[in-house]
Scaffold this active site. Structure first.
Site, PDB file in Angstrom:
ATOM      1  N   GLN A 136      49.641  34.153  31.992  1.00 39.93           N
ATOM      2  CA  GLN A 136      49.677  33.409  33.257  1.00 39.93           C
ATOM      3  C   GLN A 136      50.229  31.997  33.113  1.00 39.93           C
ATOM      4  O   GLN A 136      50.643  31.402  34.113  1.00 39.93           O
ATOM      5  CB  GLN A 136      48.280  33.381  33.874  1.00 39.93           C
ATOM      6  CG  GLN A 136      47.806  34.778  34.288  1.00 39.93           C
ATOM      7  CD  GLN A 136      46.415  34.785  34.894  1.00 39.93           C
ATOM      8  OE1 GLN A 136      45.435  34.847  34.168  1.00 39.93           O
ATOM      9  NE2 GLN A 136      46.327  34.710  36.206  1.00 39.93           N
TER      10      GLN A 136
ATOM     11  N   HIS B 136      59.583  42.926  35.254  1.00 43.41           N
ATOM     12  CA  HIS B 136      61.036  43.132  35.267  1.00 43.41           C
ATOM     13  C   HIS B 136      61.422  44.503  35.809  1.00 43.41           C
ATOM     14  O   HIS B 136      62.574  44.922  35.676  1.00 43.41           O
ATOM     15  CB  HIS B 136      61.611  42.900  33.863  1.00 43.41           C
ATOM     16  CG  HIS B 136      61.664  41.447  33.520  1.00 43.41           C
ATOM     17  ND1 HIS B 136      62.750  40.648  33.811  1.00 43.41           N
ATOM     18  CD2 HIS B 136      60.739  40.618  32.974  1.00 43.41           C
ATOM     19  CE1 HIS B 136      62.496  39.394  33.438  1.00 43.41           C
ATOM     20  NE2 HIS B 136      61.276  39.357  32.926  1.00 43.41           N
TER      21      HIS B 136
ATOM     22  N   ARG C 192      38.985  27.270  27.987  1.00 41.14           N
ATOM     23  CA  ARG C 192      39.073  28.704  27.689  1.00 41.14           C
ATOM     24  C   ARG C 192      40.512  29.165  27.875  1.00 41.14           C
ATOM     25  O   ARG C 192      41.071  29.019  28.962  1.00 41.14           O
ATOM     26  CB  ARG C 192      38.138  29.501  28.604  1.00 41.14           C
ATOM     27  CG  ARG C 192      38.296  30.998  28.469  1.00 41.14           C
ATOM     28  CD  ARG C 192      37.251  31.765  29.278  1.00 41.14           C
ATOM     29  NE  ARG C 192      37.479  33.188  29.137  1.00 41.14           N
ATOM     30  CZ  ARG C 192      37.893  33.995  30.111  1.00 41.14           C
ATOM     31  NH1 ARG C 192      38.107  33.543  31.335  1.00 41.14           N
ATOM     32  NH2 ARG C 192      38.106  35.273  29.865  1.00 41.14           N
TER      33      ARG C 192
ATOM     34  N   HIS D 211      43.566  39.089  27.056  1.00 39.98           N
ATOM     35  CA  HIS D 211      43.541  38.892  28.510  1.00 39.98           C
ATOM     36  C   HIS D 211      44.761  39.590  29.127  1.00 39.98           C
ATOM     37  O   HIS D 211      45.643  38.938  29.684  1.00 39.98           O
ATOM     38  CB  HIS D 211      43.491  37.392  28.851  1.00 39.98           C
ATOM     39  CG  HIS D 211      43.069  37.064  30.260  1.00 39.98           C
ATOM     40  ND1 HIS D 211      42.042  36.177  30.551  1.00 39.98           N
ATOM     41  CD2 HIS D 211      43.519  37.483  31.463  1.00 39.98           C
ATOM     42  CE1 HIS D 211      41.893  36.082  31.866  1.00 39.98           C
ATOM     43  NE2 HIS D 211      42.792  36.852  32.448  1.00 39.98           N
TER      44      HIS D 211
ATOM     45  N   GLU E  26      37.554  41.110  31.229  1.00 39.79           N
ATOM     46  CA  GLU E  26      37.426  41.976  32.387  1.00 39.79           C
ATOM     47  C   GLU E  26      37.870  43.420  32.174  1.00 39.79           C
ATOM     48  O   GLU E  26      38.903  43.862  32.683  1.00 39.79           O
ATOM     49  CB  GLU E  26      38.166  41.357  33.584  1.00 39.79           C
ATOM     50  CG  GLU E  26      37.577  40.018  33.971  1.00 39.79           C
ATOM     51  CD  GLU E  26      38.129  39.467  35.271  1.00 39.79           C
ATOM     52  OE1 GLU E  26      39.154  39.971  35.761  1.00 39.79           O
ATOM     53  OE2 GLU E  26      37.525  38.525  35.811  1.00 39.79           O
TER      54      GLU E  26
ATOM     55  N   ASN F 295      32.440  36.246  34.640  1.00 36.48           N
ATOM     56  CA  ASN F 295      33.450  35.822  35.612  1.00 36.48           C
ATOM     57  C   ASN F 295      33.013  36.274  36.988  1.00 36.48           C
ATOM     58  O   ASN F 295      32.715  37.454  37.181  1.00 36.48           O
ATOM     59  CB  ASN F 295      34.808  36.488  35.332  1.00 36.48           C
ATOM     60  CG  ASN F 295      35.403  36.083  33.995  1.00 36.48           C
ATOM     61  OD1 ASN F 295      34.904  35.193  33.322  1.00 36.48           O
ATOM     62  ND2 ASN F 295      36.498  36.749  33.623  1.00 36.48           N
TER      63      ASN F 295
ATOM     64  N   TYR G 114      33.576  35.510  41.432  1.00 39.84           N
ATOM     65  CA  TYR G 114      34.212  34.758  42.513  1.00 39.84           C
ATOM     66  C   TYR G 114      33.550  34.983  43.855  1.00 39.84           C
ATOM     67  O   TYR G 114      33.495  34.096  44.678  1.00 39.84           O
ATOM     68  CB  TYR G 114      35.695  35.170  42.639  1.00 39.84           C
ATOM     69  CG  TYR G 114      36.547  34.765  41.467  1.00 39.84           C
ATOM     70  CD1 TYR G 114      36.566  35.515  40.286  1.00 39.84           C
ATOM     71  CD2 TYR G 114      37.331  33.624  41.528  1.00 39.84           C
ATOM     72  CE1 TYR G 114      37.349  35.140  39.211  1.00 39.84           C
ATOM     73  CE2 TYR G 114      38.130  33.233  40.450  1.00 39.84           C
ATOM     74  CZ  TYR G 114      38.128  33.991  39.294  1.00 39.84           C
ATOM     75  OH  TYR G 114      38.906  33.614  38.226  1.00 39.84           O
TER      76      TYR G 114
ATOM     77  N   GLU H 151      34.650  32.139  34.424  1.00 35.14           N
ATOM     78  CA  GLU H 151      35.629  32.014  35.513  1.00 35.14           C
ATOM     79  C   GLU H 151      34.888  31.935  36.830  1.00 35.14           C
ATOM     80  O   GLU H 151      33.986  32.736  37.096  1.00 35.14           O
ATOM     81  CB  GLU H 151      36.570  33.226  35.594  1.00 35.14           C
ATOM     82  CG  GLU H 151      37.657  33.254  34.556  1.00 35.14           C
ATOM     83  CD  GLU H 151      38.627  34.419  34.756  1.00 35.14           C
ATOM     84  OE1 GLU H 151      38.867  34.818  35.922  1.00 35.14           O
ATOM     85  OE2 GLU H 151      39.130  34.928  33.744  1.00 35.14           O
TER      86      GLU H 151
HETATM   87  C1  GBH Z   1      40.322  37.077  37.264  1.00 36.69           C
HETATM   88  O1  GBH Z   1      40.249  38.328  37.805  1.00 36.69           O
HETATM   89  C2  GBH Z   1      41.279  37.120  36.122  1.00 36.69           C
HETATM   90  O2  GBH Z   1      40.587  37.099  34.897  1.00 36.69           O
HETATM   91  C3  GBH Z   1      42.294  36.017  36.142  1.00 36.69           C
HETATM   92  O3  GBH Z   1      43.313  36.308  35.242  1.00 36.69           O
HETATM   93  C4  GBH Z   1      42.794  35.852  37.554  1.00 36.69           C
HETATM   94  O4  GBH Z   1      43.869  34.953  37.624  1.00 36.69           O
HETATM   95  C5  GBH Z   1      41.653  35.352  38.381  1.00 36.69           C
HETATM   96  O5  GBH Z   1      40.554  36.197  38.300  1.00 36.69           O
HETATM   97  C6  GBH Z   1      41.998  35.163  39.852  1.00 36.69           C
HETATM   98  O6  GBH Z   1      42.350  36.366  40.443  1.00 36.69           O
HETATM   99  O7  GBH Z   1      35.626  43.927  45.622  1.00 36.69           O
HETATM  100  O8  GBH Z   1      37.602  45.193  46.218  1.00 36.69           O
HETATM  101  O9  GBH Z   1      37.441  42.885  46.852  1.00 36.69           O
HETATM  102  C7  GBH Z   1      39.460  38.429  38.944  1.00 36.69           C
HETATM  103  C8  GBH Z   1      39.352  39.851  39.302  1.00 36.69           C
HETATM  104  C9  GBH Z   1      39.918  40.666  41.406  1.00 36.69           C
HETATM  105  C10 GBH Z   1      37.647  40.800  40.581  1.00 36.69           C
HETATM  106  C11 GBH Z   1      39.462  41.035  42.756  1.00 36.69           C
HETATM  107  C12 GBH Z   1      37.187  41.164  41.946  1.00 36.69           C
HETATM  108  C13 GBH Z   1      37.754  42.052  44.038  1.00 36.69           C
HETATM  109  C14 GBH Z   1      37.859  43.510  44.340  1.00 36.69           C
HETATM  110  N1  GBH Z   1      38.865  40.041  40.637  1.00 36.69           N
HETATM  111  N2  GBH Z   1      38.252  41.819  42.681  1.00 36.69           N
HETATM  112  S1  GBH Z   1      37.064  43.886  45.857  1.00 36.69           S
END
Ligand code: GBH
Length: 490
Positions: free
Chosen positions: A26, A46, A84, A129, A174, A316, A318, A387
C-alpha cells in the site's frame, strides 16, 4: 454535578502506547526495483481490464521505498511510540522460496528499522500483509498446504535478519480477508473465487502457517531475541438486530464466522474451529451433495499446535453491523458460499455516521462490546489494537476522522476500566495509501499524500495534530483545538 463524562479529560494508563499502521504494497512502490519479484497485487493491478476502481496501481504508491526517511520524520512529528509496517515477501524472496535472498530488500528494511530506532520508534513488524509472491500463487498460494513450509522459511529469514532489533511480530494480517476475499470470492487478489471451498482450505493453511512460524520463534529465537509474536485478525462487531432468540443466534454465528474462525483455534481453551462453523458447514455440505464437509478437519495434533500459538492478539477493527436471520436468507447468497454457510443478513443502522468506504460506519459502543466479548471468550488476552481508522474523500479539515478517533479511544478507555488488557493502539493509517480495490479513492491517512506530485508530498491533516496532542498528554481532551487550524475554522 452537571459534567457529563464525555466532556471530561480522560487519561490513559502508564505504559499505554500509541502508533500508526501501514503495509508494504500500500505504500512502498518500487514494485519492479532492485530485484524485487512480482506479487499477486502486481499481477492484479496490471490486469486488463483493471479490477481497481480508479484503474490505479501500487507501482509507485507513496514511494516509501525511496521516502522512508520522510516517513520516520512523520512518526516523529506525530510523536508515535511505535509504527506498524509489513515486509514485502517478494522483495526479500523474489521467487517466494528462501534459497535466494534479495540483499537489496534486506537493506531496505534494515535502513527503515535502524532509522526508526535512531528516533526511538518501536517497530511492530507484520510478516505478511497480502502481497504473496506470484510464483507461489502459481502453485495455488494459500490453498496449497505446502505454504506452511514456504511461510515458515520466509518468517525464518526475517527473524534471522531483523530479530535482533524487532521485538514485536505479527505473522499474518487478517486471515479472513486473505481467504474469503482472495480465494472464496473475487474481492481481493488473487481473486480465485472458488466459493464455499477455497476460503476454508486457505483458513486451515493460514492457521497452520501462523502456528508453525510461532513454534519456530519459540524453539529457535525466543531465548536469544526475547521478542513476542502474535497474529492480526479483523473484527466486525455483530449486534443482534432484535431481542429474538433467532437474531441472538444469528449474531453469535456471524461472530464465529467473521473472527471466531481464527481466534477460536488460537486463543480459546479447547482450540479448533468454532462448533457453529463445523455444524453449519457440515450440514450444508451434506445437503449440497458433497461427500465431506467443505470445512477441512483439523487433526488432534493440528489443534494442539495451533492452540496457544500467540503471545498477544493484534486486533484490527473499524465497524459494526446489525445481524438477523429469517426466511429471506434462503436464496440470498450463492450456493455454496461462506455467506450462505453463515446464513445471516447484515444491515447498517442509517443513523450511524458513514465514512467514504461503504462498509465503514462509526459505532464506538460496538468496539467496546467487542473488546469485552474477546476478554470473556479468551480469558483476558493481551491486546494491541493494530488497526482502527476512518476514510474520507480527502481534504485536510477532517472533523469526522477526529470525532471517530476520539469516540473510539473513549470506548477503549471504557473497556480498560472494565478490565480489558489493551496495551496499545494504532491508527490506520499514518499516511494516505493504495486502498486495494478502491485504489486511491478512499483516504485513511493522518497525513494527506499528493499522488499527483512526483515527490508524493505529505501534509498533516487536522487529525494528525489532535492525535499528536493525545499522545503527548496521554489523555483525551474533547475541547482541544490545534493552533494551526484555529484560523481556518469558519
Ligand atoms: C484493513 O482491512 C486492511 O488490513 C488494510 O490493509 C486496509 O487498508 C484497511 O483495513 C482499510 O480498508 O461486514 O460486509 O461490511 C479491513 C478489512 C474490510 C474488514 C471490510 C471488514 C467489512 C465487511 N475490512 N470488512 S462487511
Amino acid at each position: 454535578n452537571g459534567v457529563s463524562p464525555k466532556s471530561k479529560v480522560r487519561y490513559f494508563p502508564d505504559g499505554f502506547i500509541f502508533g500508526a499502521s501501514t503495509s508494504s504494497y500500500q505504500i512502498e512502490g518500487g514494485a519492479f526495483d532492485d530485484g524485487k519479484g512480482l506479487s499477486i497485487w502486481d499481477i492484479a493491478t496490471h490486469m486488463d481490464p483493471s479490477p481497481i476502481r480508479d484503474q490505479s496501481t501500487g507501482d509507485i504508491a507513496t514511494d516509501s521505498y525511496n521516502l522512508y526517511k520522510r516517513d520516520v520524520e512523520i512518526m516523529n512529528e506525530i510523536g508515535l511510540d511505535f509504527y506498524r509496517f509489513s515486509v514485502s515477501w517478494p522483495r526479500v524472496l523474489p521467487g517466494g522460496f528462501s534459497n535466494y535472498i534479495n540483499q537489496a530488500g534486506i537493506n531496505y528494511y534494515n535502513n527503515l528499522i535502524n532509522e526508526m530506532l535512531k528516533n526511538n520508534i518501536v517497530p511492530f513488524l507484520t510478516i505478511y500483509h497480502w502481497d504473496l509472491p506470484q510464483e507461489l500463487q502459481k502453485l495455488g498460494g494459500w490453498a496449497n498446504p505446502a505454504i506452511v513450509d514456504w511461510f515458515t522459511d520466509y518468517a525464518n529469514v526475517l527473524f534471522e535478519h531483523f530479530g535482533d532489533r524487532v521485538k514485536y511480530w505479527m505473522t499474518i494480517n487478517e486471515p479472513k480477508q486473505i481467504c474469503y476475499e482472495g480465494y472464496g470470492s473475487d474481492k481481493k487478489a488473487p481473486m480465485v473465487n472458488i466459493s464455499g471451498v477455497a476460503e476454508y482450505l486457505c483458513a486451515k493453511n493460514v492457521l497452520l502457517a501462523h502456528a508453525s512460524a510461532y513454534r519456530l520463534y519459540d524453539e529457535v529465537y525466543r531465548e536469544r531475541q526475547n521478542g513476542t509474536v502474535g497474529i492480526a485478525i479483523s473484527f466486525t462487531w455483530a449486534e443482534p438486530a432484535s431481542d429474538s432468540e433467532e437474531d441472538q443466534q444469528a449474531a453469535l454465528d456471524a461472530r464465529q464466522f467473521d473472527w471466531g474462525q481464527y481466534t477460536n483455534p488460537i486463543y480459546s481453551k479447547d482450540g479448533d474451529f468454532p462448533i457453529e462453523m463445523k455444524r453449519n458447514i457440515a450440514a450444508k455440505s451434506a445437503e449440497q451433495g458433497f461427500k465431506r464437509s467443505r470445512l477441512p478437519e483439523l487433526t488432534a495434533a493440528e489443534v494442539m499446535t495451533i492452540r496457544g500459538s500467540a503471545d498477544f492478539l493484534a486486533l484490527n477493527t473499524y465497524s459494526s453491523k446489525l445481524v438477523y436471520r429469517d426466511a429471506s436468507v434462503d436464496g440470498m447468497y450463492a450456493v455454496p458460499s461462506y455467506m450462505d454457510d453463515m446464513g445471516t443478513v447484515f444491515i447498517k443502522d442509517p443513523t450511524w455516521p458513514q465514512a467514504e468506504s461503504s462498509w465503514l460506519q462509526e459505532v464506538p459502543w460496538g468496539f467496546y462490546k467487542l473488546l469485552l466479548e474477546v476478554n470473556r471468550l479468551y480469558d483476558n488476552p493481551r491486546i494491541y489494537v493494530t488497526e482502527n481508522g476512518w476514510s474520507t474523500a480527502g481534504g485536510l479539515q477532517d472533523e469526522d476522522r477526529i470525532r471517530y478517533l476520539r469516540n473510539y479511544l473513549s470506548a477503549l478507555l471504557d473497556a480498560l476500566e472494565a478490565g480489558c488488557d489493551v496495551r496499545g493502539y494504532c491508527v490506520w493509517s499514518m499516511i494516505d495509501n493504495f486502498e486495494w480495490m478502491a485504489g486511491y479513492s478512499e483516504k485513511f491517512g493522518l497525513y494527506e499524500v499528493d499522488f499527483s506530485s512526483p515527490d508524493r508530498s505529505r501534509t498533516p491533516r487536522k487529525s494528525a495534530f489532535v492525535y499528536k496532542e493525545i499522545i503527548k498528554s496521554k489523555s483525551l481532551n474533547p475541547h482541544f483545538e490545534p493552533d494551526v487550524y484555529l484560523e481556518e475554522v469558519v
